[in-house]
Scaffold this motif. Structure first.
Motif, PDB file in Angstrom:
ATOM      1  N   SER A 134      35.479 -26.037  11.309  1.00  0.00           N
ATOM      2  CA  SER A 134      36.686 -26.452  10.592  1.00  0.00           C
ATOM      3  C   SER A 134      37.628 -25.287  10.329  1.00  0.00           C
ATOM      4  N   HIS A 135      37.087 -24.142   9.894  1.00  0.00           N
ATOM      5  CA  HIS A 135      37.984 -23.024   9.582  1.00  0.00           C
ATOM      6  C   HIS A 135      38.677 -22.491  10.834  1.00  0.00           C
ATOM      7  N   GLU A 147      47.672 -23.672  12.317  1.00  0.00           N
ATOM      8  CA  GLU A 147      48.637 -23.226  11.301  1.00  0.00           C
ATOM      9  C   GLU A 147      50.065 -23.243  11.839  1.00  0.00           C
ATOM     10  N   GLY A 199      47.400 -26.639   9.898  1.00  0.00           N
ATOM     11  CA  GLY A 199      46.437 -25.948   9.061  1.00  0.00           C
ATOM     12  C   GLY A 199      45.456 -26.833   8.329  1.00  0.00           C
ATOM     13  N   VAL A 200      45.425 -28.124   8.641  1.00  0.00           N
ATOM     14  CA  VAL A 200      44.516 -29.046   7.953  1.00  0.00           C
ATOM     15  C   VAL A 200      43.737 -29.848   8.996  1.00  0.00           C
ATOM     16  N   VAL A 201      42.399 -29.879   8.842  1.00  0.00           N
ATOM     17  CA  VAL A 201      41.583 -30.755   9.686  1.00  0.00           C
ATOM     18  C   VAL A 201      41.645 -32.155   9.092  1.00  0.00           C
ATOM     19  N   GLU A 238      41.503 -24.983  11.518  1.00  0.00           N
ATOM     20  CA  GLU A 238      42.560 -24.791  10.519  1.00  0.00           C
ATOM     21  C   GLU A 238      43.455 -23.614  10.900  1.00  0.00           C
ATOM     22  N   ALA A 244      43.099 -31.296  14.075  1.00  0.00           N
ATOM     23  CA  ALA A 244      43.755 -30.550  13.000  1.00  0.00           C
ATOM     24  C   ALA A 244      45.241 -30.433  13.298  1.00  0.00           C
TER      25      ALA A 244
END
Length: 199
Positions: free
Chosen positions: A89-90, A97, A120-122, A93, A117
């Motif tokens: 996930s990171h 971005e 910047g958001v999954v 993200e 994603a």
């Protein structure tokens, strides 16, 4: 229109494919890769076996990337012993971005999942084996789920559109609906930029 690639043909029973609307060098950098060299797809399996392992016995993941039309970058991982970098996930993200999009698909012999994603958001993901989905949904995400044939309500039934293709093509169809990128066999030919992920 070119036929969707069957990922089973190019990756076998396991692998991870990540699509990002961002440049190759930046994508590989975010994913922790130092550029190694150009490599042809036919060399990948042999090269992975010959690569040095990180100290203390931990495997060093190998990521291969290449630019695609429309500003997209395709990254492939063929050795998941240290986990799939593109499915974290990171990582997604960071890759998504500043208003861009990133989608990742990972496969094992008994499971296939797609993660998506944006900015910047999954948002969430799909289990392509069971039809389950999870995450924070927007209208756009619901539209993608419906286009894939996923039920939009608890206990709903999957559409025949989801289950009808073979496993490998179902995976590439999911990525196409999420990103509008149609992965073809030709995209896996030619030179790649490959590298070990930094520990």
């Amino acid at each position: 229109m070119a036929e969707l690639v069957d990922l089973t043909d190019v990756l076998g029973e396991g692998g991870c494919v990540t699509l990002v609307r961002r440049g190759l060098v930046e994508v590989l950098s975010v994913m922790g890769v130092r550029v190694w060299r150009e490599i042809g797809w036919g060399e990948v399996a042999d090269r992975v076996r010959q690569l040095p392992r990180a100290e203390r016995g931990a495997p060093s993941p190998v990521l291969l990337g290449k630019p695609l039309p429309g500003g997209w970058t395709l990254v492939v991982e063929v050795d998941g012993r240290a986990g799939w970098i593109g499915a974290r996930s990171h990582t997604l993200e960071r890759l998504s971005e500043r208003g861009t999009v990133a989608a990742s698909l990972w496969r094992s012999p008994n499971r296939e999942e797609v993660l998506y994603a944006e900015d910047g958001v999954v948002w969430g993901g799909f289990d392509l084996t069971t039809g389950q989905r999870w995450g924070t949904y927007s209208d756009n995400f619901d539209a993608v789920a419906a286009a894939l044939g996923f039920p939009l309500s608890e206990g709903g039934e999957q559409s025949e559109r989801l289950m009808s293709p073979g496993v490998g093509q179902r995976c590439t169809r999911a990525l196409e609906v999420l990103t509008s990128v149609r992965l073809t066999r030709a995209m896996f030919d030619g030179p790649w930029q490959g590298g070990l992920r930094r520990p």
